[in-house]
Write a protein that holds these residues in place. Structure first.
Motif, short mmCIF file in Angstrom:
data_model
loop_
_atom_site.label_atom_id
_atom_site.label_comp_id
_atom_site.label_asym_id
_atom_site.label_seq_id
_atom_site.Cartn_x
_atom_site.Cartn_y
_atom_site.Cartn_z
N ALA A 1 0.25 -1.09 0.28
CA ALA A 1 -0.16 -0.06 0.23
C ALA A 1 0.94 1.38 -0.13
O ALA A 1 2.04 1.40 0.62
CB ALA A 1 -1.24 -0.05 1.23
N GLN B 1 3.78 2.05 2.91
CA GLN B 1 3.79 0.81 2.91
C GLN B 1 4.88 0.16 2.85
O GLN B 1 4.59 -1.07 2.05
CB GLN B 1 3.28 0.19 4.40
CG GLN B 1 1.95 1.51 4.59
CD GLN B 1 0.66 1.37 5.58
OE1 GLN B 1 0.34 -0.13 5.44
NE2 GLN B 1 -0.33 1.45 5.35
N PRO C 1 -9.36 -15.22 -1.12
CA PRO C 1 -10.27 -14.79 0.65
C PRO C 1 -10.09 -12.99 0.51
O PRO C 1 -9.15 -12.14 0.23
CB PRO C 1 -9.33 -14.92 1.74
CG PRO C 1 -8.21 -16.33 1.52
CD PRO C 1 -7.82 -15.90 0.04
N SER C 2 -11.41 -12.49 1.00
CA SER C 2 -11.06 -11.06 0.94
C SER C 2 -10.28 -10.51 1.65
O SER C 2 -9.33 -10.97 2.70
CB SER C 2 -12.66 -10.33 1.90
OG SER C 2 -12.91 -9.12 2.12
N GLY C 3 -9.37 -9.02 1.49
CA GLY C 3 -8.33 -8.84 1.24
C GLY C 3 -7.07 -8.53 1.94
O GLY C 3 -5.71 -8.75 2.23
N ILE C 4 -6.96 -10.36 0.53
CA ILE C 4 -5.82 -10.64 0.58
C ILE C 4 -4.74 -9.89 -0.46
O ILE C 4 -4.10 -10.57 -0.72
CB ILE C 4 -5.98 -11.99 0.12
CG1 ILE C 4 -4.82 -13.04 0.73
CG2 ILE C 4 -5.88 -12.29 -2.06
CD1 ILE C 4 -5.01 -13.45 2.03
N GLY C 5 -5.40 -9.17 -1.37
CA GLY C 5 -4.56 -8.18 -3.10
C GLY C 5 -4.39 -8.57 -4.09
O GLY C 5 -4.18 -8.80 -5.17
N LYS C 6 -6.83 -9.67 -4.18
CA LYS C 6 -6.28 -9.71 -5.64
C LYS C 6 -6.37 -8.47 -6.73
O LYS C 6 -6.28 -8.26 -6.87
CB LYS C 6 -8.01 -10.55 -5.47
CG LYS C 6 -7.83 -11.94 -4.66
CD LYS C 6 -9.32 -12.45 -4.63
CE LYS C 6 -10.28 -11.69 -4.22
NZ LYS C 6 -10.12 -11.03 -2.50
N SER C 7 -7.26 -7.42 -5.35
CA SER C 7 -7.53 -6.34 -5.91
C SER C 7 -6.38 -5.26 -6.65
O SER C 7 -5.79 -4.23 -7.48
CB SER C 7 -8.09 -4.74 -5.32
OG SER C 7 -9.95 -5.57 -5.28
N THR C 8 -5.24 -5.44 -5.18
CA THR C 8 -3.89 -4.93 -5.56
C THR C 8 -3.98 -5.18 -6.79
O THR C 8 -3.24 -4.73 -7.51
CB THR C 8 -3.11 -4.89 -4.25
OG1 THR C 8 -4.22 -4.22 -3.26
CG2 THR C 8 -1.91 -3.99 -4.70
N GLN D 1 -13.90 -2.70 -9.25
CA GLN D 1 -14.50 -3.50 -8.72
C GLN D 1 -15.89 -3.00 -7.76
O GLN D 1 -17.10 -3.54 -7.86
CB GLN D 1 -14.64 -4.11 -6.95
CG GLN D 1 -14.47 -4.84 -6.11
CD GLN D 1 -14.04 -5.22 -5.22
OE1 GLN D 1 -13.19 -5.07 -4.87
NE2 GLN D 1 -14.31 -6.81 -3.91
N GLU E 1 -13.68 -8.79 -9.64
CA GLU E 1 -15.09 -9.23 -9.02
C GLU E 1 -16.79 -8.46 -9.85
O GLU E 1 -16.98 -8.28 -8.71
CB GLU E 1 -15.75 -9.20 -7.39
CG GLU E 1 -14.38 -9.47 -6.70
CD GLU E 1 -15.23 -10.10 -5.33
OE1 GLU E 1 -15.86 -9.95 -4.81
OE2 GLU E 1 -13.51 -10.06 -4.64
N1 LIG Z 1 -4.63 2.61 0.03
C1 LIG Z 1 -4.17 1.68 1.22
N2 LIG Z 1 -3.59 1.87 2.61
C2 LIG Z 1 -3.07 1.19 2.96
N3 LIG Z 1 -4.10 -0.68 2.44
C3 LIG Z 1 -4.23 -1.16 1.93
C4 LIG Z 1 -4.79 0.15 1.18
N4 LIG Z 1 -5.28 -0.38 -0.04
C5 LIG Z 1 -6.02 -1.83 0.14
N5 LIG Z 1 -4.59 -1.54 1.50
C6 LIG Z 1 -4.98 -2.76 2.06
O1 LIG Z 1 -4.22 -4.26 1.32
C7 LIG Z 1 -4.81 -5.34 1.35
C8 LIG Z 1 -5.34 -5.93 -0.26
O2 LIG Z 1 -6.80 -4.98 -0.64
P1 LIG Z 1 -6.98 -5.89 -1.82
O3 LIG Z 1 -8.05 -4.20 -2.30
O4 LIG Z 1 -6.36 -6.04 -2.72
O5 LIG Z 1 -8.07 -6.96 -1.51
P2 LIG Z 1 -9.10 -7.72 -2.07
O6 LIG Z 1 -8.16 -9.38 -2.36
O7 LIG Z 1 -9.24 -7.11 -3.71
O8 LIG Z 1 -9.97 -8.27 -1.34
P3 LIG Z 1 -11.21 -7.90 -1.64
O9 LIG Z 1 -12.42 -9.43 -2.30
O10 LIG Z 1 -12.61 -7.54 -0.52
O11 LIG Z 1 -11.73 -7.63 -3.06
C9 LIG Z 1 -6.12 -5.12 2.33
O12 LIG Z 1 -5.45 -5.82 3.46
C10 LIG Z 1 -6.22 -3.28 2.35
O13 LIG Z 1 -6.79 -3.47 3.75
#
Ligand SMILES: Nc1ncnc2c1ncn2[C@@H]1O[C@H](COP(=O)(O)OP(=O)(O)OP(=O)(O)O)[C@@H](O)[C@H]1O
Ligand SMILES: [Mg+2]
Lengths: 281, 255
Positions: free
Chosen positions: A26, A29, A53-60, A94, A171
């Motif tokens: 992020a 960080q 799982p949710s929050g794992i970093g897929k969107s990232t 998303q 998604e």
């Molecule tokens: N701008 C940001 N600043 C700090 N942390 C971030 C930021 N964006 C995302 N995160 C953290 O990075 C991690 C991955 O986020 P991401 O959105 O990629 O998850 P995801 O797998 O797409 O989840 P979901 O299935 O819920 O969409 C999460 O733990 C989130 O809290």
């Protein structure tokens, strides 16, 4: 999409995007990466699903592939090149993320404004894309006059209008009812088959991943990395809902689901169609 | 309150009725000498004053004179306010450079600028427009700055993802439309501030409704004072209504 060049027309490399040893964090960080040691070749023309799982970093990860964020380590390189008529990559966020001050068609034209000078060509391409998602009748509405699912379809149309080499979808079907979701899944599948685009689909729905994808990438752990890459050998066209009963399908789903059982930091994935998911069976 | 009682038509009728009632009350107070006429002029005497001012051509001349520096001052103050507000929202360095100065100058009433207006521009239209512009500027500056800062970063990300991320493209296609409701509410506040500043500007001795009002108040001609107060109120009403209409035209997606 009929306007797209067929996949035979162009000389294309086997690998479209090469992700090598990537770490992503992020903003601000860098010391605490979200994803680490991610290496993956996105093959030209494949349908790739990313689950986890949710929050794992897929969107990232998807943001990084689209070039919106740079990896803190490693490289993501596009081996392929954009088509003459379109963009290299198009992203379906998303959330629908429509611009409230543009009507539906204006939203779909948004990405075309940089690449298509002719207003009437833009209009026709936007209409084509809207037709694909079944919303051509609503082209003059404002986004706030649409349901959540309709907004999401407009956002899919906005990406399709770019006729991208690489379609990245985060998604995109999660806000839709079963019938619309299936229609759109089939639509995307059809576009992928006929146009020869490469598709990367993030989903939390294992059935969706197996139904649509050639390969399923499983993300897990903290910091997350690729836990498994599963080939889906089920022949196309794939029928539904029959495959649930079929032997290879059950084996695949079991293998994917085990990653969620062991890790499962924030909620297990859901089965398709809102049945209680028989995970691990 | 029930839905019917708060319907726009009913509420409109109530406000018209209360205004008429208020005028009637004033008329009764004056007619029956409940208060000296210099304290509160009867509405009918204001009407008579209007008739004589209008027939002498003074009323229209004053209105046109005020409108000319009002329009110039409001236009300049609005454009500069929006421009500076946008620039401070977009460029942190520019904001850092100007923020301290802005904090010093912002609380200063337009009237305080009178001597400088005279020194810099002489007594005339330009000085009056300057006084009006200083009042209008700050409202637009603040409104635009906060509206532009509040534009969703997700939409900026969208612009980058769809090849519309270049600075001016982004400003034109995301920041300006996204901030437009806030910017326009600043413009509207400025348009009413402009009329308040007209009075200050015409303290310079520049002709207009404000100067005529000040003249009349010097000799306690309260009927004329009220006439020109009402004139300013009416002009404000016209400009505010025009702006409301314009806002509706410019922001069709907000309703
Ligand atoms: N701008 C940001 N600043 C700090 N942390 C971030 C930021 N964006 C995302 N995160 C953290 O990075 C991690 C991955 O986020 P991401 O959105 O990629 O998850 P995801 O797998 O797409 O989840 P979901 O299935 O819920 O969409 C999460 O733990 C989130 O809290
Ligand atoms: Mg996500």
């Amino acid at each position: 999409m009929d306007a797209l060049v067929s996949r035979a027309d162009v000389e294309r490399p086997d690998v479209l995007v090469r992700i090598s040893d990537v770490a992503l964090s992020a903003p601000g960080q860098v010391d605490r990466p979200i994803l680490e040691n991610v290496s993956l070749d996105i093959r030209t023309g494949e349908f790739l699903a990313i689950v986890g799982p949710s929050g794992i970093g897929k969107s990232t990860l998807l943001r990084a592939i689209s070039g919106l964020v740079a990896p803190s380590r490693g490289t993501i390189s596009a081996v392929g090149r954009p088509r003459a008529s379109g963009k290299f990559a198009a992203l379906v966020f998303q959330d629908a993320r429509l611009l409230p001050w543009r009507r539906v068609r204006g939203n779909v034209e948004f990405g075309l404004e940089g690449i298509v000078p002719s207003r009437s060509v833009r209009r026709d391409r936007a209409r084509n894309a809207l037709r694909l998602v079944g919303l051509e009748a609503l082209e003059n509405r404002w986004p706030h006059q649409l349901s959540g699912g309709q907004q999401q379809r407009v956002s899919i149309a906005r990406a399709l209008a770019l006729e991208p080499e690489l379609l990245l979808m985060d998604e995109p079907f999660s806000a839709l009812d079963i019938a619309t979701r299936r229609t759109l899944q089939d639509e995307i599948s059809g576009i992928w088959r006929t146009a020869g685009a490469t598709v990367v689909l993030v989903t939390h729905d294992l059935d969706e991943a197996i139904h649509l994808a050639d390969r399923v990438v499983v993300l897990g752990g903290s910091p997350a990395t690729i836990k498994d890459i599963v080939e889906v050998p089920i022949a196309r066209p794939r029928s539904r809902p029959k495959p649930v009963a079929s032997e290879p399908y059950a084996a695949l789903k079991g293998r994917l689901a085990q990653h969620f059982n062991s890790a499962a930091p924030s909620g297990a994935p859901q089965g398709t169609d809102n049945e209680p998911a028989p995970i691990g069976n | 309150m029930s839905v019917a009682a708060s319907s726009p038509v009913r509420l409109g009728a109530v406000s018209v009725a209360s205004a008429v009632g208020f005028l009637l009350l004033l008329e009764i107070v004056a007619r029956f000498h409940l208060m000296p006429a210099t304290l509160l002029p009867a509405p009918s005497s204001v009407a008579l004053a209007f008739e004589s001012e209008f027939q002498s051509g003074r009323w229209l001349a004053n209105v046109l004179a005020s409108l000319s520096h009002y329009a110039v001052g409001v236009a300049i103050g609005t454009l500069l306010g929006i421009g500076f507000g946008l620039a401070t929202a977009q460029w942190p360095l520019f904001n850092a450079l100007t923020e301290g100065i802005a904090r010093l100058l912002r609380p200063i009433s337009p009237i305080a600028w009178l001597p400088f207006a005279i020194i810099w521009f002489g007594i005339g239209e330009a000085a009056a427009a300057f006084i009006i512009a200083t009042g209008v500027f700050w409202l637009n500056y603040i409104a635009t700055q906060s509206a532009a800062r509040a534009v969703d970063t997700d939409k900026i990300e969208l612009a980058h993802a769809f090849g519309q991320g270049a600075f001016f493209t982004r400003i034109r296609k995301i920041v300006l439309p996204g901030a437009a409701p806030g910017i326009l509410s600043g413009v509207r506040a400025g348009v009413s501030m402009g009329w308040i500043a007209v009075l200050a500007a015409e303290m310079l001795g520049v002709a207009g409704v404000g100067q005529r009002l000040l003249e009349a108040s010097g000799v306690l001609a309260t009927d004329l004072v009220v006439l020109y107060m009402a004139t300013i109120a009416a002009l404000y009403c016209v400009t505010d209504t025009a702006l409301e209409w314009l806002t509706r035209r410019l922001l069709p997606w907000t309703h």
